[in-house]
Design a protein around this motif. Structure first.
Motif, mmCIF file in Angstrom:
data_model
loop_
_atom_site.group_PDB
_atom_site.id
_atom_site.type_symbol
_atom_site.label_atom_id
_atom_site.label_comp_id
_atom_site.label_asym_id
_atom_site.label_seq_id
_atom_site.Cartn_x
_atom_site.Cartn_y
_atom_site.Cartn_z
ATOM 1 N N GLN A 152 0.831 -1.215 0.000
ATOM 2 C CA GLN A 152 0.000 0.000 0.000
ATOM 3 C C GLN A 152 0.861 1.259 0.000
ATOM 4 O OE1 GLN A 152 -2.184 -1.443 3.343
ATOM 5 N NE2 GLN A 152 -4.091 -1.650 2.179
ATOM 6 N N LYS A 153 1.934 1.206 0.759
ATOM 7 C CA LYS A 153 2.834 2.363 0.819
ATOM 8 C C LYS A 153 3.408 2.665 -0.573
ATOM 9 C CE LYS A 153 7.080 3.945 3.021
ATOM 10 N NZ LYS A 153 8.274 3.531 3.714
ATOM 11 N N TRP A 154 3.840 1.622 -1.265
ATOM 12 C CA TRP A 154 4.421 1.839 -2.587
ATOM 13 C C TRP A 154 3.352 2.318 -3.586
ATOM 14 C CZ3 TRP A 154 3.573 -0.028 -7.482
ATOM 15 C CH2 TRP A 154 4.496 0.407 -8.439
ATOM 16 N N LEU A 155 2.154 1.758 -3.501
ATOM 17 C CA LEU A 155 1.093 2.196 -4.426
ATOM 18 C C LEU A 155 0.820 3.692 -4.262
ATOM 19 C CD1 LEU A 155 -1.429 -0.794 -4.186
ATOM 20 C CD2 LEU A 155 -0.031 -0.148 -6.165
ATOM 21 N N ARG A 156 0.825 4.158 -3.021
ATOM 22 C CA ARG A 156 0.611 5.600 -2.786
ATOM 23 C C ARG A 156 1.790 6.395 -3.345
ATOM 24 N NH1 ARG A 156 -1.231 3.659 2.231
ATOM 25 N NH2 ARG A 156 0.755 4.143 3.219
ATOM 26 N N GLN A 157 2.980 5.915 -3.071
ATOM 27 C CA GLN A 157 4.210 6.582 -3.514
ATOM 28 C C GLN A 157 4.266 6.696 -5.041
ATOM 29 O OE1 GLN A 157 7.500 4.751 -1.309
ATOM 30 N NE2 GLN A 157 8.597 4.758 -3.243
ATOM 31 N N ALA A 158 3.843 5.658 -5.727
ATOM 32 C CA ALA A 158 3.897 5.645 -7.195
ATOM 33 C C ALA A 158 2.702 6.362 -7.823
ATOM 34 C CB ALA A 158 3.960 4.201 -7.695
ATOM 35 N N GLY A 159 1.749 6.778 -7.005
ATOM 36 C CA GLY A 159 0.569 7.470 -7.540
ATOM 37 C C GLY A 159 -0.426 6.520 -8.176
ATOM 38 N N LEU A 160 -0.402 5.243 -7.761
ATOM 39 C CA LEU A 160 -1.275 4.237 -8.380
ATOM 40 C C LEU A 160 -2.355 3.717 -7.425
ATOM 41 C CD1 LEU A 160 1.465 2.155 -10.238
ATOM 42 C CD2 LEU A 160 -0.101 3.813 -11.247
ATOM 43 N N ASP A 162 -5.048 4.975 -6.115
ATOM 44 C CA ASP A 162 -6.446 5.243 -6.450
ATOM 45 C C ASP A 162 -6.735 5.062 -7.934
ATOM 46 O OD1 ASP A 162 -6.797 5.948 -3.780
ATOM 47 O OD2 ASP A 162 -6.094 8.001 -4.187
ATOM 48 N N GLN A 163 -5.721 4.624 -8.657
ATOM 49 C CA GLN A 163 -5.849 4.514 -10.111
ATOM 50 C C GLN A 163 -6.687 3.303 -10.512
ATOM 51 O OE1 GLN A 163 -4.529 6.707 -12.068
ATOM 52 N NE2 GLN A 163 -4.045 5.839 -14.075
ATOM 53 N N PHE A 164 -6.606 2.228 -9.720
ATOM 54 C CA PHE A 164 -7.283 0.977 -10.066
ATOM 55 C C PHE A 164 -7.931 0.381 -8.819
ATOM 56 C CE2 PHE A 164 -3.310 1.211 -12.561
ATOM 57 C CZ PHE A 164 -3.852 1.368 -13.830
ATOM 58 N N PRO A 165 -8.885 -0.534 -9.019
ATOM 59 C CA PRO A 165 -9.377 -1.321 -7.889
ATOM 60 C C PRO A 165 -8.395 -2.473 -7.640
ATOM 61 C CG PRO A 165 -10.606 -1.843 -9.885
ATOM 62 C CD PRO A 165 -9.580 -0.824 -10.276
#
Ligand code: SF4
Ligand code: SF4
Length: 298
Positions: A152-160, A162-165
């Motif tokens: 989750q931390k990396w998804l936020r960091q990469a800007g992804l 909220d991009q996908f479910p």
């Protein structure tokens, strides 16, 4: 970016002579660049300096390999890594574009540690034609447990984030978040290093990774072809030619031979025959290999 598996894919049969039928691999891995920014202790890059310098595969060499794969009708997964980090390669988008145009039946895939990935690069990869992206979020210490929080931390960091479910679940390597969008499938993994990683044919020596006498056949040499940044085809993705014990597992040089000449070479065929019978007399590196990838099986 070390892991080298993709989903199983239909392979083709190529007949060289009436007596010789060698299946094409279902997975081809080409290191189009040399450098990795990390020095993970569960990877030979953690023990050797060879991958701290950037060097791109010669363009003409890459082009000739891709053109040949296209002419062969190769329709499996095509990845751009083995011991390199592909997203450090400034030419990567151009390489994917060439693969899409010259080997249109192949399925481009990216395996990365994710350090260099952001939303802009992610979108450029997808537009270029990548069909599978796997990000493995390696910890700094091997005994760090896999967690969904790391993903989750990396998804936020990469800007992804909220991009996908994203679907969060347990996978063979640890924990993962997966999603599909259009023609691309994405997996972000937090790995359980100590529980699931192997010594890469004995090239990792400083970490007490799982080893066991291998008694089951390995089909990696039948299902997967691996070429390093210099154009050397290797027995398998575990081979790290910078260490003396592994130099003999280089099958040949694509600067001097075609892909099929090496894929169908006596050396590769001898490995295939022996490995299907769990005979490691030609390849001591296999004796304690616990590589669990799908390509080791049918
Ligand atoms: S990121 Fe991948 S290739 Fe790089 S050192 Fe770590 S495991 Fe090896
Ligand atoms: S058993 Fe041998 S060929 Fe198979 S993955 Fe391990 S080192 Fe490679």
């Amino acid at each position: 970016m070390l892991p080298c598996n993709g989903a199983a894919h239909q392979s083709l049969l190529r007949t060289t002579t009436p007596a010789t039928v060698v299946p094409l691999p279902r997975y081809v891995e080409i290191e189009t660049s040399r450098k990795c920014n990390r020095t993970c202790s569960w990877c030979p890059n953690g023990e050797h300096t060879a991958r701290r310098t950037q060097q791109l595969m010669k363009w003409e060499l890459y082009k000739s390999i891709i053109t040949e794969l296209g002419e062969l009708g190769f329709d499996g997964w095509l990845a751009f890594h083995n011991y390199n980090e592909p997203l450090l390669n400034p030419r990567l988008i151009e390489e994917i574009a060439l693969a899409v145009s010259s080997a249109p039946q192949a399925h481009p895939a990216i395996y990365s540690n994710g350090d260099a990935l952001n939303r802009d690069l992610f979108e450029r990869l997808v537009v270029a034609g990548v069909e599978y992206i796997r990000i493995t979020r390696y910890p700094h210490q091997a005994d760090t447990p896999a967690t969904f929080e790391a993903i989750q931390k990396w998804l936020r960091q990469a800007g992804l984030a909220d991009q996908f479910p994203w679907e969060f679940r347990t996978v063979r390597q640890g924990f993962a978040a997966t999603t599909e969008s259009g023609t691309v499938r994405v997996e972000v993994i937090s790995p359980d290093i100590v529980g699931t990683y192997n010594t890469r044919g004995g090239s990792v020596t400083l970490l007490p990774l799982h080893v066991a006498q291998r008694t089951t056949p390995c089909l990696m040499t039948s299902t997967s072809a691996v070429v390093d940044y210099l154009g050397r085809m290797k027995m398998c993705c575990c081979v790290y030619p910078d260490i003396p014990d592994h130099r003999g597992y280089v099958v040949g040089d694509l600067n001097d031979a075609t892909f099929m000449q090496l894929w169908e070479s006596d050396q590769m065929n001898a490995y295939r025959t022996a490995h299907q019978a769990a005979d490691w007399s030609l390849s001591p590196a296999c004796r304690s290999c616990t590589q669990p990838l799908p390509e080791t099986r049918l």
